[in-house]
Design a protein around this motif. Structure first.
Motif, mmCIF file in Angstrom:
data_model
loop_
_atom_site.group_PDB
_atom_site.id
_atom_site.type_symbol
_atom_site.label_atom_id
_atom_site.label_comp_id
_atom_site.label_asym_id
_atom_site.label_seq_id
_atom_site.Cartn_x
_atom_site.Cartn_y
_atom_site.Cartn_z
ATOM 1 N N LYS A 110 -17.079 33.903 -10.570
ATOM 2 C CA LYS A 110 -16.414 34.958 -10.519
ATOM 3 C C LYS A 110 -14.688 34.785 -10.204
ATOM 4 O O LYS A 110 -14.060 35.647 -10.477
ATOM 5 N N ALA A 111 -14.608 33.651 -10.376
ATOM 6 C CA ALA A 111 -13.069 33.178 -10.117
ATOM 7 C C ALA A 111 -12.653 32.590 -11.647
ATOM 8 O O ALA A 111 -11.477 32.294 -11.942
ATOM 9 N N GLY A 112 -13.403 32.789 -12.619
ATOM 10 C CA GLY A 112 -13.029 32.329 -13.925
ATOM 11 C C GLY A 112 -13.264 31.137 -14.272
ATOM 12 O O GLY A 112 -13.052 30.450 -15.380
ATOM 13 N N ASN A 113 -13.868 30.009 -13.320
ATOM 14 C CA ASN A 113 -14.066 28.729 -13.616
ATOM 15 C C ASN A 113 -15.204 28.592 -14.778
ATOM 16 O O ASN A 113 -16.273 29.425 -14.443
ATOM 17 N N GLN A 114 -15.210 27.783 -15.354
ATOM 18 C CA GLN A 114 -16.641 27.571 -16.367
ATOM 19 C C GLN A 114 -16.838 26.307 -16.463
ATOM 20 O O GLN A 114 -16.080 25.283 -16.493
ATOM 21 N N THR A 115 -18.048 26.336 -17.018
ATOM 22 C CA THR A 115 -19.001 24.805 -17.278
ATOM 23 C C THR A 115 -20.135 25.139 -18.208
ATOM 24 O O THR A 115 -20.582 26.271 -18.457
ATOM 25 N N GLY A 149 -9.694 42.017 -2.896
ATOM 26 C CA GLY A 149 -11.246 42.245 -3.590
ATOM 27 C C GLY A 149 -11.628 41.428 -4.743
ATOM 28 O O GLY A 149 -12.177 41.581 -5.391
ATOM 29 N N THR A 150 -10.688 40.454 -5.077
ATOM 30 C CA THR A 150 -11.003 39.660 -6.333
ATOM 31 C C THR A 150 -11.410 38.144 -5.873
ATOM 32 O O THR A 150 -11.200 37.615 -4.656
ATOM 33 N N TYR A 151 -11.865 37.433 -6.946
ATOM 34 C CA TYR A 151 -12.195 35.979 -6.775
ATOM 35 C C TYR A 151 -10.890 35.326 -7.160
ATOM 36 O O TYR A 151 -10.420 35.342 -8.536
ATOM 37 N N LEU A 152 -10.303 34.003 -6.448
ATOM 38 C CA LEU A 152 -9.097 33.454 -7.085
ATOM 39 C C LEU A 152 -9.343 32.016 -7.619
ATOM 40 O O LEU A 152 -10.270 31.140 -6.558
ATOM 41 N N PRO A 153 -9.121 31.329 -8.531
ATOM 42 C CA PRO A 153 -9.187 29.978 -8.748
ATOM 43 C C PRO A 153 -8.353 28.924 -8.077
ATOM 44 O O PRO A 153 -8.783 27.905 -7.720
ATOM 45 N N GLN A 154 -7.548 29.357 -7.383
ATOM 46 C CA GLN A 154 -6.484 28.643 -6.457
ATOM 47 C C GLN A 154 -6.001 29.705 -5.590
ATOM 48 O O GLN A 154 -5.358 30.971 -5.808
ATOM 49 N N ALA A 155 -5.572 29.256 -4.315
ATOM 50 C CA ALA A 155 -4.939 30.262 -3.170
ATOM 51 C C ALA A 155 -3.527 30.587 -3.852
ATOM 52 O O ALA A 155 -2.700 29.691 -4.618
ATOM 53 N N ARG A 156 -2.997 31.702 -3.274
ATOM 54 C CA ARG A 156 -1.651 32.077 -3.403
ATOM 55 C C ARG A 156 -1.091 32.667 -2.108
ATOM 56 O O ARG A 156 -1.872 33.039 -1.126
ATOM 57 N N ASP A 157 0.116 32.906 -2.102
ATOM 58 C CA ASP A 157 0.923 33.487 -1.013
ATOM 59 C C ASP A 157 0.338 35.107 -0.769
ATOM 60 O O ASP A 157 0.118 35.541 -1.682
ATOM 61 N N VAL A 158 0.369 35.295 0.295
ATOM 62 C CA VAL A 158 -0.131 36.781 0.696
ATOM 63 C C VAL A 158 1.116 37.376 1.244
ATOM 64 O O VAL A 158 1.579 36.953 2.345
ATOM 65 N N GLU A 159 1.587 38.516 0.783
ATOM 66 C CA GLU A 159 2.792 39.401 1.445
ATOM 67 C C GLU A 159 2.270 41.072 1.514
ATOM 68 O O GLU A 159 1.967 41.285 0.977
ATOM 69 N N ILE A 160 2.559 41.100 2.951
ATOM 70 C CA ILE A 160 2.220 42.468 3.367
ATOM 71 C C ILE A 160 3.380 43.120 3.923
ATOM 72 O O ILE A 160 4.085 42.304 4.847
ATOM 73 N N ARG A 161 3.573 44.393 3.723
ATOM 74 C CA ARG A 161 4.810 45.018 4.061
ATOM 75 C C ARG A 161 4.124 46.205 5.183
ATOM 76 O O ARG A 161 3.542 46.885 4.737
ATOM 77 N N GLU A 162 4.968 46.157 6.175
ATOM 78 C CA GLU A 162 4.260 47.212 7.248
ATOM 79 C C GLU A 162 5.682 47.950 7.529
ATOM 80 O O GLU A 162 6.684 47.545 7.775
ATOM 81 N N PHE A 163 5.653 49.431 7.460
ATOM 82 C CA PHE A 163 6.554 50.461 7.442
ATOM 83 C C PHE A 163 6.534 51.127 8.645
ATOM 84 O O PHE A 163 5.159 51.818 9.147
ATOM 85 N N ASN A 164 7.556 51.395 9.540
ATOM 86 C CA ASN A 164 7.291 52.046 10.826
ATOM 87 C C ASN A 164 8.608 52.857 11.031
ATOM 88 O O ASN A 164 9.862 52.013 10.816
ATOM 89 N N LEU A 219 -19.927 30.271 -4.814
ATOM 90 C CA LEU A 219 -19.547 31.571 -4.289
ATOM 91 C C LEU A 219 -20.141 32.560 -5.030
ATOM 92 O O LEU A 219 -20.808 33.558 -4.461
ATOM 93 N N GLY A 220 -20.366 32.564 -6.359
ATOM 94 C CA GLY A 220 -20.860 33.593 -7.213
ATOM 95 C C GLY A 220 -20.755 33.525 -8.644
ATOM 96 O O GLY A 220 -19.886 33.232 -9.054
ATOM 97 N N VAL A 221 -21.798 33.446 -9.297
ATOM 98 C CA VAL A 221 -21.908 33.423 -10.723
ATOM 99 C C VAL A 221 -21.389 34.672 -11.280
ATOM 100 O O VAL A 221 -21.815 35.624 -10.881
ATOM 101 N N ASP A 222 -20.829 34.569 -12.407
ATOM 102 C CA ASP A 222 -20.364 36.014 -12.904
ATOM 103 C C ASP A 222 -21.307 36.259 -14.272
ATOM 104 O O ASP A 222 -21.799 37.269 -14.491
#
Length: 327
Positions: A297-302, A111-126, A250-253
């Motif tokens: 919204k990702a924290g980039n400033q000008t 649900g956030t805005y990121l200034p750069q991409a990161r790995d996504v780790e999802i854990r499934e329990f069954n 994408l969007g001004v904060d």
């Protein structure tokens, strides 16, 4: 032995011996997650004598999420001579399918805005484990959907508290472009349940969905004051209205206006979608430094600065007086 059940679960235990003692046939049940089940925690069951010995018949296990577990059922038969026979079987009750949890970093990015991409780790329990080759990872980028090949993400499987844990790691390079992302997980377990992380009741508490959505915005916003220039002098007895043109892909904060280093106005929210914010510069005849700043919204400033901007009196004082000429 080792079977997975998603429907009715009502074990029947038969102890065959014509000379069973008073204890006859006893049973115990333990869950990998719940531990030994005793008292009210033990599923309801009936004990009956037969010509061949005794039967223990369980009623269907309760259909609630807490029942899903890996069980070991042990039956013990004791005859009148004190001979004891014991038999055990292990099975899983898996009515509600998988749940999903996240590595700490992935939990924070949801649900956030990121200034750069990161790995996504999802854990499934069954409880039962997943059918090989039936898991699918889909990445939605804006309006484009792509199902990843098995070699485009990493999968690890282990056991935690009796549950089979499958960990999916989607590398940051899969989220390289700016935009909005969703990560969808779909699987089929050995009990036949189909699970998706977008279904309700699939988070760790079985209350909500376990969606993964976020935005990547590596592009800085833009900001300017149309019609304003450094070193300029503007006539105006009451002042000069300026507009702050703040935009982002994408969007001004938020945006702010400083005069001589002091904040005089702030705007929160995405101003790029509506009318430009406005401010009235006073006509005091003094040169001021005007700075406008914007953050997305990702924290980039000008920011943009207009030095020595004068409005009003100085412009008028700079004119030569008009002297009437009489001939």
């Amino acid at each position: 032995e080792g079977a997975a059940y998603s429907g009715a679960v009502a074990p029947l235990i038969g102890c065959a011996d014509a000379n069973l003692d008073e204890q006859g046939c006893t049973v115990s049940l333990s869950g990998a997650r719940q531990g030994a089940l005793e008292g009210d925690a033990m599923p309801s069951h009936d004990v009956s004598r037969t010509d061949a010995g005794m039967n223990v018949t369980f009623r269907d296990f309760a259909r609630q999420p807490g029942t899903d577990d890996v069980y070991t059922l042990t039956a013990t038969a004791t005859d009148a001579a004190g001979n004891v026979t014991e038999s055990s079987t292990t099975f899983s009750v898996n009515v509600f399918g998988s749940t999903y949890a996240f590595a700490e970093g992935t939990q924070r990015l949801r649900g956030t805005y990121l200034p750069q991409a990161r790995d996504v780790e999802i854990r499934e329990f069954n409880v039962s484990g997943l059918k090989p080759g039936e898991s699918r990872i889909t990445v939605v980028h804006n309006d484009r959907t792509e199902t990843l090949a098995s070699d485009e993400f990493d999968t690890r499987t282990d056991t935690e508290d009796g549950y089979r844990r499958t960990t999916y790691t989607i590398p940051a390079r899969r989220f390289a472009g700016d935009g909005f992302y969703r990560v969808l997980v779909r699987s089929v377990d050995l009990a036949g349940n189909v699970s998706e992380n977008t279904m309700e009741g699939k988070d760790a508490d079985r209350r909500e969905s376990a969606e993964v959505s976020f935005a990547v915005d590596s592009t800085a916003p833009t900001v300017s004051v149309p019609g304003l220039a450094s070193g300029a002098t503007y006539a105006g007895g009451t002042g000069r209205a300026i507009a702050i043109d703040a935009k982002d892909n994408l969007g001004v904060d938020h945006a702010e206006l400083r005069i001589d280093g002091r904040v005089v106005r702030e705007w929160n929210g995405d101003t790029s979608l509506g009318e430009m914010p406005r401010y009235e510069l006073k006509a005091d005849g003094i040169a001021h430094d005007v700075t406008v700043s914007v953050a997305d919204k990702a924290g980039n400033q000008t920011s943009a600065t207009y030095d020595a901007v004068t409005v009003g009196a100085a412009a008028e004082h700079g004119r030569l007086p008009v002297i009437p000429c009489v001939i």
